[in-house]
Design a protein around this motif. Structure first.
Motif, PDB file in Angstrom:
ATOM      1  N   ILE A   1       0.959  -1.153  -0.056  1.00  0.00           N
ATOM      2  CA  ILE A   1       0.053  -0.273  -0.039  1.00  0.00           C
ATOM      3  C   ILE A   1       0.961   1.295  -0.011  1.00  0.00           C
ATOM      4  O   ILE A   1       1.705   1.416   0.641  1.00  0.00           O
ATOM      5  CB  ILE A   1      -0.942   0.068   1.350  1.00  0.00           C
ATOM      6  CG1 ILE A   1      -1.894  -1.280   1.199  1.00  0.00           C
ATOM      7  CG2 ILE A   1      -1.687   1.282   1.403  1.00  0.00           C
ATOM      8  CD1 ILE A   1      -2.491  -1.424   2.452  1.00  0.00           C
ATOM      9  N   GLY A   2       0.661   2.068  -0.821  1.00  0.00           N
ATOM     10  CA  GLY A   2       1.155   3.566  -1.021  1.00  0.00           C
ATOM     11  C   GLY A   2       0.053   4.794  -0.801  1.00  0.00           C
ATOM     12  O   GLY A   2      -0.903   4.256  -1.358  1.00  0.00           O
ATOM     13  N   VAL A   3       0.418   5.683  -0.260  1.00  0.00           N
ATOM     14  CA  VAL A   3      -0.699   6.738  -0.041  1.00  0.00           C
ATOM     15  C   VAL A   3      -0.196   8.074  -0.646  1.00  0.00           C
ATOM     16  O   VAL A   3       0.882   8.701  -0.385  1.00  0.00           O
ATOM     17  CB  VAL A   3      -1.141   7.041   1.204  1.00  0.00           C
ATOM     18  CG1 VAL A   3      -2.175   8.116   1.703  1.00  0.00           C
ATOM     19  CG2 VAL A   3      -1.344   5.758   2.380  1.00  0.00           C
ATOM     20  N   GLY A   4      -0.730   8.561  -1.428  1.00  0.00           N
ATOM     21  CA  GLY A   4      -0.557   9.780  -2.336  1.00  0.00           C
ATOM     22  C   GLY A   4      -0.759   9.721  -3.546  1.00  0.00           C
ATOM     23  O   GLY A   4      -1.227   8.772  -4.386  1.00  0.00           O
ATOM     24  N   GLY A   5      -0.505  10.995  -4.257  1.00  0.00           N
ATOM     25  CA  GLY A   5      -0.852  11.177  -5.716  1.00  0.00           C
ATOM     26  C   GLY A   5       0.024  10.237  -6.727  1.00  0.00           C
ATOM     27  O   GLY A   5       1.230  10.255  -6.544  1.00  0.00           O
ATOM     28  N   HIS A   6      -0.632   9.392  -7.564  1.00  0.00           N
ATOM     29  CA  HIS A   6       0.201   8.418  -8.473  1.00  0.00           C
ATOM     30  C   HIS A   6      -0.411   8.480  -9.779  1.00  0.00           C
ATOM     31  O   HIS A   6      -0.525   7.382 -10.603  1.00  0.00           O
ATOM     32  CB  HIS A   6       0.177   7.418  -8.111  1.00  0.00           C
ATOM     33  CG  HIS A   6      -0.897   6.785  -7.644  1.00  0.00           C
ATOM     34  ND1 HIS A   6      -1.524   6.845  -6.267  1.00  0.00           N
ATOM     35  CD2 HIS A   6      -1.816   5.913  -8.137  1.00  0.00           C
ATOM     36  CE1 HIS A   6      -2.731   6.226  -6.161  1.00  0.00           C
ATOM     37  NE2 HIS A   6      -2.884   5.480  -7.394  1.00  0.00           N
ATOM     38  N   ALA A   7      -0.908   9.864 -10.403  1.00  0.00           N
ATOM     39  CA  ALA A   7      -1.403   9.867 -11.685  1.00  0.00           C
ATOM     40  C   ALA A   7      -0.653   9.609 -12.695  1.00  0.00           C
ATOM     41  O   ALA A   7      -1.318   8.939 -14.008  1.00  0.00           O
ATOM     42  CB  ALA A   7      -1.904  11.182 -11.991  1.00  0.00           C
ATOM     43  N   ASP A   8       0.452   9.586 -12.640  1.00  0.00           N
ATOM     44  CA  ASP A   8       1.565   8.997 -13.662  1.00  0.00           C
ATOM     45  C   ASP A   8       1.904   7.671 -13.523  1.00  0.00           C
ATOM     46  O   ASP A   8       3.074   7.197 -14.198  1.00  0.00           O
ATOM     47  CB  ASP A   8       2.864   9.884 -13.675  1.00  0.00           C
ATOM     48  CG  ASP A   8       2.526  11.209 -14.360  1.00  0.00           C
ATOM     49  OD1 ASP A   8       2.026  11.082 -15.551  1.00  0.00           O
ATOM     50  OD2 ASP A   8       2.834  12.335 -13.643  1.00  0.00           O
ATOM     51  N   ILE A   9       1.293   6.621 -12.750  1.00  0.00           N
ATOM     52  CA  ILE A   9       1.856   5.357 -12.435  1.00  0.00           C
ATOM     53  C   ILE A   9       1.917   4.511 -13.835  1.00  0.00           C
ATOM     54  O   ILE A   9       2.515   3.674 -13.916  1.00  0.00           O
ATOM     55  CB  ILE A   9       0.712   4.704 -11.381  1.00  0.00           C
ATOM     56  CG1 ILE A   9       1.005   3.096 -11.372  1.00  0.00           C
ATOM     57  CG2 ILE A   9      -0.635   4.728 -12.245  1.00  0.00           C
ATOM     58  CD1 ILE A   9       2.034   2.990 -10.412  1.00  0.00           C
TER      59      ILE A   9
ATOM     60  N   MET B   1       6.678   3.735  -1.354  1.00  0.00           N
ATOM     61  CA  MET B   1       6.312   3.418  -0.368  1.00  0.00           C
ATOM     62  C   MET B   1       5.338   2.051  -0.104  1.00  0.00           C
ATOM     63  O   MET B   1       5.776   1.074   0.322  1.00  0.00           O
ATOM     64  CB  MET B   1       5.052   4.416  -0.187  1.00  0.00           C
ATOM     65  CG  MET B   1       5.136   5.565   0.612  1.00  0.00           C
ATOM     66  SD  MET B   1       3.747   6.500   1.045  1.00  0.00           S
ATOM     67  CE  MET B   1       3.937   8.078   0.543  1.00  0.00           C
ATOM     68  N   ALA B   2       4.785   1.502  -1.425  1.00  0.00           N
ATOM     69  CA  ALA B   2       4.138   0.292  -1.521  1.00  0.00           C
ATOM     70  C   ALA B   2       5.084  -0.685  -1.577  1.00  0.00           C
ATOM     71  O   ALA B   2       4.667  -2.188  -0.935  1.00  0.00           O
ATOM     72  CB  ALA B   2       3.374   0.264  -2.781  1.00  0.00           C
ATOM     73  N   LEU B   3       6.282  -0.521  -2.267  1.00  0.00           N
ATOM     74  CA  LEU B   3       7.268  -1.639  -2.220  1.00  0.00           C
ATOM     75  C   LEU B   3       8.181  -1.949  -1.085  1.00  0.00           C
ATOM     76  O   LEU B   3       8.109  -2.946  -0.570  1.00  0.00           O
ATOM     77  CB  LEU B   3       8.326  -1.101  -3.194  1.00  0.00           C
ATOM     78  CG  LEU B   3       8.098  -1.109  -4.764  1.00  0.00           C
ATOM     79  CD1 LEU B   3       9.324  -0.385  -5.574  1.00  0.00           C
ATOM     80  CD2 LEU B   3       7.871  -2.671  -5.019  1.00  0.00           C
TER      81      LEU B   3
END
Length: 380
Positions: free
Chosen positions: A47-55, A99-101
């Motif tokens: 789990i990662g928290v925050g903006g990731h529009a460019d994933i 974060m998720a990693l």
């Protein structure tokens, strides 16, 4: 174990008050919180928290990879977008994946991240902060009384448009924290709203009346010369760095001896914080992570030698996120749940209306009134 996919959720945080700074406010007190779920072929998710529009731009760099190779994958993601640039929203996406990693790696090790990173103590010292610029005096006092009840003896206010108003607010809130300390740490954040001479005049006026711990982001983030000028002219510390993305953006500040406290945005991830912390430590500078939803970087802050204090922006957490930590004794007590200690209640998130940002101005739109005029500074 291999990384196979990702999902995005969106929840909200209810601040129960207007929030913002001199560059803009969110009067509804409701903000959007993007959540990334990184999936693997063995059913364990990070789990990662925050903006990731460019994933979608960076996911090919990690697809099919072993999630335990976090450091190598962080560099691989940056290399993947090398030609088009890694800063801005791309850096944000990299940070949330990071974060998720780290969450995945610690879950695989069946340890909380703070312990896996080598920390001895799960408690992280913090300071109270409330994105509180829109609040009137009564609401401001009520907010900080709640922090004082949790044992805080250090606080930061937003300011930057009116010296007398800022001074009055600082003195009023200092009294709140004197229940916990005769000399609470007093900080002011003006969010890049001044030029160097304005900031010097502003700080000197505040310092005539109180012992100021630091001024935060007095000038634009890239202005190393301006920060150095301010640092040489005032007594308080100069703190900055939360909006910088990558070590190369920090280097001019260290080369010019322009900061006393290095800061990183929590939204930029764990690896970014650790690398800046190492750079700062090599220069004898403490580091302080800027607050964010669920305080994910606090795990890394617990494991470094030069951590100063972690910003705590609220006493609650976003809707649908169950976070294994407590805000007590003037800081963050991290729990023993594996990884970041964040559990998602997807049914709760699914029930939410699509609310999100509720102000056309937003919290990061620079106000035409930002910054004190030279005349105003000279007369106060």
């Amino acid at each position: 174990m291999k990384i196979t996919g990702w999902r995005s959720l969106r929840t909200i945080h209810r601040w129960q008050r207007p929030i913002g700074d001199v560059n803009g406010t969110v009067t509804s007190g409701i903000t959007e919180v993007p959540v990334l779920i990184l999936e693997t072929d063995e059913g364990v998710s990070g789990i990662g928290v925050g903006g990731h529009a460019d994933i979608q731009r960076i996911f090919p760099a990690i697809e099919g990879e072993d999630p335990c190779a976090v450091t190598a994958l962080y560099d691989r993601m940056q290399a993947w977008v090398f030609k088009s640039g890694h800063a801005g929203s791309v850096f944000g996406a990299i940070g949330v994946v990071d974060m998720a990693l780290w969450d995945l790696k610690a879950k695989i090790a069946e340890q909380p991240l703070w312990k896996m990173l080598g920390a001895r103590d799960p408690f992280v010292t913090g300071y109270a902060s409330g994105l509180d610029y829109p609040l009137d005096d009564q609401a401001l006092v009520a907010l900080h009384q709640r922090y004082a009840e949790r044992g805080f003896s250090a606080f930061k206010l937003k300011g930057g448009l009116d010296t007398e108003d800022d001074l009055r607010r600082l003195q009023k809130i200092k009294e709140v924290y004197q229940r916990n300390s005769k000399s609470p740490a007093v900080m002011i954040d003006v969010n890049e709203s001044m030029n160097a001479k304005q900031a010097v005049r502003y700080v000197k006026e505040l310092e005539r009346h109180l012992d100021l711990t630091w001024i935060e982001e007095p000038v634009r983030r890239w202005d190393a010369e301006g920060h150095a000028l301010i640092r040489s002219a005032v007594n308080c510390a100069v703190a900055t760095g939360e909006n910088l993305t990558g070590l190369e953006q920090f280097m001019p500040l260290f080369q010019k001896q322009a900061l006393d406290v290095a800061q990183t945005g929590m939204c930029w991830g764990i690896s970014h914080f650790l690398r800046v912390a190492n750079l700062a430590h090599a220069h004898g500078v403490p580091i302080s992570p800027v607050g964010y939803n669920a305080n994910p970087v606090a795990h890394a802050a617990a494991a470094i030698p030069n951590h100063f204090s972690c910003e705590v922006q609220d006493l609650g957490f976003p809707e649908g996120l169950v976070v294994d930590q407590q805000i007590v004794n003037g800081g963050i007590l991290l729990g023993n749940a594996p990884g970041l200690g964040i559990r998602i209640d997807e049914s709760k998130i699914a029930e939410l209306a699509s609310e999100g940002w509720n102000s056309p101005q937003g919290p990061h739109v620079r106000s035409p009134r930002a910054g004190l005029s030279l005349t105003t500074c000279a007369n106060k």
